[in-house]
Design a protein around this motif. Structure first.
Motif, PDB file in Angstrom:
ATOM      1  N   ASP A 125     -45.392   8.569  35.270  1.00 26.87           N
ATOM      2  CA  ASP A 125     -45.898   7.242  34.773  1.00 26.87           C
ATOM      3  C   ASP A 125     -46.834   7.724  33.414  1.00 26.87           C
ATOM      4  O   ASP A 125     -46.517   6.544  32.828  1.00 26.87           O
ATOM      5  N   ASN A 126     -47.287   8.559  33.069  1.00 26.93           N
ATOM      6  CA  ASN A 126     -48.018   9.010  31.598  1.00 26.93           C
ATOM      7  C   ASN A 126     -46.708   8.577  30.141  1.00 26.93           C
ATOM      8  O   ASN A 126     -46.616   8.560  29.127  1.00 26.93           O
ATOM      9  N   LEU A 127     -45.807   9.355  30.766  1.00 26.21           N
ATOM     10  CA  LEU A 127     -44.649   9.468  30.115  1.00 26.21           C
ATOM     11  C   LEU A 127     -43.909   7.902  30.017  1.00 26.21           C
ATOM     12  O   LEU A 127     -43.361   7.388  28.871  1.00 26.21           O
ATOM     13  N   TRP A 137     -49.993  15.925  38.863  1.00 32.12           N
ATOM     14  CA  TRP A 137     -48.555  15.773  39.707  1.00 32.12           C
ATOM     15  C   TRP A 137     -48.063  15.161  38.941  1.00 32.12           C
ATOM     16  O   TRP A 137     -48.527  14.526  38.002  1.00 32.12           O
ATOM     17  N   LEU A 138     -46.941  15.053  39.564  1.00 31.39           N
ATOM     18  CA  LEU A 138     -45.077  15.507  38.576  1.00 31.39           C
ATOM     19  C   LEU A 138     -45.453  13.586  38.234  1.00 31.39           C
ATOM     20  O   LEU A 138     -45.016  13.008  37.050  1.00 31.39           O
ATOM     21  N   GLU A 157     -43.922  23.349  30.493  1.00 33.52           N
ATOM     22  CA  GLU A 157     -45.432  23.769  30.933  1.00 33.52           C
ATOM     23  C   GLU A 157     -44.836  25.684  30.844  1.00 33.52           C
ATOM     24  O   GLU A 157     -43.794  25.788  31.256  1.00 33.52           O
ATOM     25  N   PRO A 158     -46.017  26.220  30.007  1.00 37.44           N
ATOM     26  CA  PRO A 158     -46.871  25.855  29.321  1.00 37.44           C
ATOM     27  C   PRO A 158     -47.152  25.433  28.261  1.00 37.44           C
ATOM     28  O   PRO A 158     -48.297  26.300  27.870  1.00 37.44           O
ATOM     29  N   THR A 159     -46.764  25.254  26.993  1.00 32.85           N
ATOM     30  CA  THR A 159     -46.295  24.570  26.342  1.00 32.85           C
ATOM     31  C   THR A 159     -46.084  23.450  25.637  1.00 32.85           C
ATOM     32  O   THR A 159     -47.511  22.678  26.314  1.00 32.85           O
ATOM     33  N   HIS A 184     -47.342  15.742  26.121  1.00 34.00           N
ATOM     34  CA  HIS A 184     -46.846  14.662  27.444  1.00 34.00           C
ATOM     35  C   HIS A 184     -48.249  15.063  28.479  1.00 34.00           C
ATOM     36  O   HIS A 184     -48.181  14.572  29.741  1.00 34.00           O
ATOM     37  N   ASN A 185     -47.974  16.541  28.850  1.00 32.00           N
ATOM     38  CA  ASN A 185     -48.838  16.932  29.994  1.00 32.00           C
ATOM     39  C   ASN A 185     -50.205  16.852  29.312  1.00 32.00           C
ATOM     40  O   ASN A 185     -50.445  17.453  28.546  1.00 32.00           O
TER      41      ASN A 185
END
Length: 131
Positions: free
Chosen positions: A96-98, A90-91, A49-51, A74-75
């Motif tokens: 989970d997304n990754l 949240w972390l 973050e924040p990239t 991924h964010n």
């Protein structure tokens, strides 16, 4: 599920981002990534973050000559990824997304390349985690 193209922010940023956008919806929103090169190893590039994946634009060109290189925004809401409403940031959600992305693309035996930016540019960190 992976979508080949989307209308979301498909600018090349003045030619500095020449990569074809792809989108994965395994986590319920359009997660942007690029998939360049072919090789015996896969490098999965993760920004901090924040990239966004743009941070790796020069490395993608070079590394994709020898490796399969996947740079993922991924964010949620970062780079060209969708900003879903009413979703927690949240972390564990990012993890989970990754995980959903990696499993959906059937990635295994990969090397994670993680860039973390901090307040002092001379302290920026690049982590490489293999297998």
């Amino acid at each position: 599920m992976t979508l080949a193209v989307s209308n979301r922010l498909d600018s090349t940023f003045g030619g500095t981002w020449p990569y074809s956008p792809k989108y994965n919806t395994a986590s319920g929103f359009q997660m942007h990534y690029v998939d360049e090169g072919r090789g015996p190893e896969t490098l999965l590039l993760l920004h901090g973050e924040p990239t966004w994946g743009y941070l790796f634009r020069h490395q993608i060109s070079e590394w994709s000559k020898k490796y399969r290189v996947i740079a993922i925004d991924h964010n949620m809401g970062f780079g060209k990824s969708e900003t879903p409403q009413n979703r927690p940031y949240w972390l564990q959600n990012h993890i989970d997304n990754l995980e959903n992305f990696v499993f959906d693309l059937g990635l295994d035996d990969l090397t994670l390349v993680c860039m973390i930016l901090v307040d002092q540019p001379e302290w920026d960190l690049l982590y490489v985690i293999q297998n």
